[in-house]
Scaffold this motif. Structure first.
Motif, PDB file in Angstrom:
ATOM      1  N   THR A  31      26.716  12.533  15.836  1.00 38.68           N
ATOM      2  CA  THR A  31      25.308  12.266  16.098  1.00 38.68           C
ATOM      3  C   THR A  31      24.497  13.439  15.573  1.00 38.68           C
ATOM      4  O   THR A  31      24.655  14.561  16.055  1.00 38.68           O
ATOM      5  N   PRO A  32      23.633  13.215  14.576  1.00 37.35           N
ATOM      6  CA  PRO A  32      22.776  14.311  14.108  1.00 37.35           C
ATOM      7  C   PRO A  32      21.835  14.764  15.217  1.00 37.35           C
ATOM      8  O   PRO A  32      21.453  13.986  16.091  1.00 37.35           O
ATOM      9  N   TRP A  33      21.456  16.031  15.165  1.00 34.15           N
ATOM     10  CA  TRP A  33      20.598  16.566  16.231  1.00 34.15           C
ATOM     11  C   TRP A  33      19.263  15.844  16.301  1.00 34.15           C
ATOM     12  O   TRP A  33      18.635  15.776  17.368  1.00 34.15           O
ATOM     13  N   GLU A  34      18.803  15.258  15.192  1.00 32.33           N
ATOM     14  CA  GLU A  34      17.522  14.537  15.208  1.00 32.33           C
ATOM     15  C   GLU A  34      17.584  13.302  16.109  1.00 32.33           C
ATOM     16  O   GLU A  34      16.568  12.839  16.592  1.00 32.33           O
ATOM     17  N   GLN A  35      18.780  12.757  16.315  1.00 35.02           N
ATOM     18  CA  GLN A  35      18.939  11.571  17.151  1.00 35.02           C
ATOM     19  C   GLN A  35      19.262  11.902  18.606  1.00 35.02           C
ATOM     20  O   GLN A  35      19.331  11.010  19.438  1.00 35.02           O
TER      21      GLN A  35
END
Length: 188
Positions: free
Chosen positions: A108-112
């Motif tokens: 999970t990318p930090w933006e999500q």
């Protein structure tokens, strides 16, 4: 031969005043050590693999090479399973949060990432259907309505069962600090 998947950053266990003690933020790292249940199970699997490899040598000397190759392949599968078992857990880097399970890996990318928090709830004991009251580190994603992913860590999984509560708290705090720094558009 160094086995980086077995070691966690030692700085996470000793440094109290630095929130994110690391040198290379782009490298995937597990912010805690593998637990005794995980390491013990992997050790037993490797012991079993050594016996199977010995059997493959005996079969190669006394029977056909095809049957020895089959047994050797089984031993390699057991070794691969033990290594995958040791690799399971939560990994963090500047790119995101990675949850490694036995058959799947979810990044999970930090933006999500909306929030990472510790909650008190029924958790699975060693991943089995039996549940007990414990703590879980859960991930809430941005823009996802009713979808709730499985807990990242629990106080009764193979990494923290049999260890003191402080080990789970330290690991959960480390992941929460990474989420706080990178989840809100921190330095990348």
């Amino acid at each position: 031969m160094p086995l980086p998947f077995l070691t966690a950053d030692r700085a996470f266990d000793t440094v109290d005043d630095v929130a994110l003690p690391h040198d290379d933020r782009d490298r995937w790292r597990r912010p805690y050590r593998p637990g005794p249940w995980r390491v013990g199970t992997a050790a037993l699997l490797l012991l079993l693999a050594s016996f199977v490899l010995f059997a493959a040598v005996i079969i190669a000397a006394t029977a056909t090479l095809a049957s020895a190759g089959t047994v050797f392949g089984i031993a390699l599968a057991v070794v691969a399973a033990a290594l995958r078992l040791l690799r399971m857990g939560v990994w963090v880097s500047a790119r995101g949060l990675r949850q490694v399970a036995f058959f799947t890996t979810r990044t999970t990318p930090w933006e999500q990432v909306g929030a990472v928090r510790t909650v008190q709830q029924p958790v699975r004991w060693l991943g089995l259907p039996r549940t007990v009251q414990g703590q879980a580190l859960v991930l809430a994603r941005r823009g996802r309505g009713a979808e709730t992913p499985p807990p990242l860590l629990t106080s009764h999984n193979a990494d923290f069962l049999g260890r003191d509560q402080l080990a789970f708290d330290r690991a959960a705090d480390s992941v929460e600090v990474w989420a706080a720094e990178y989840g809100r558009g921190g330095a990348a």
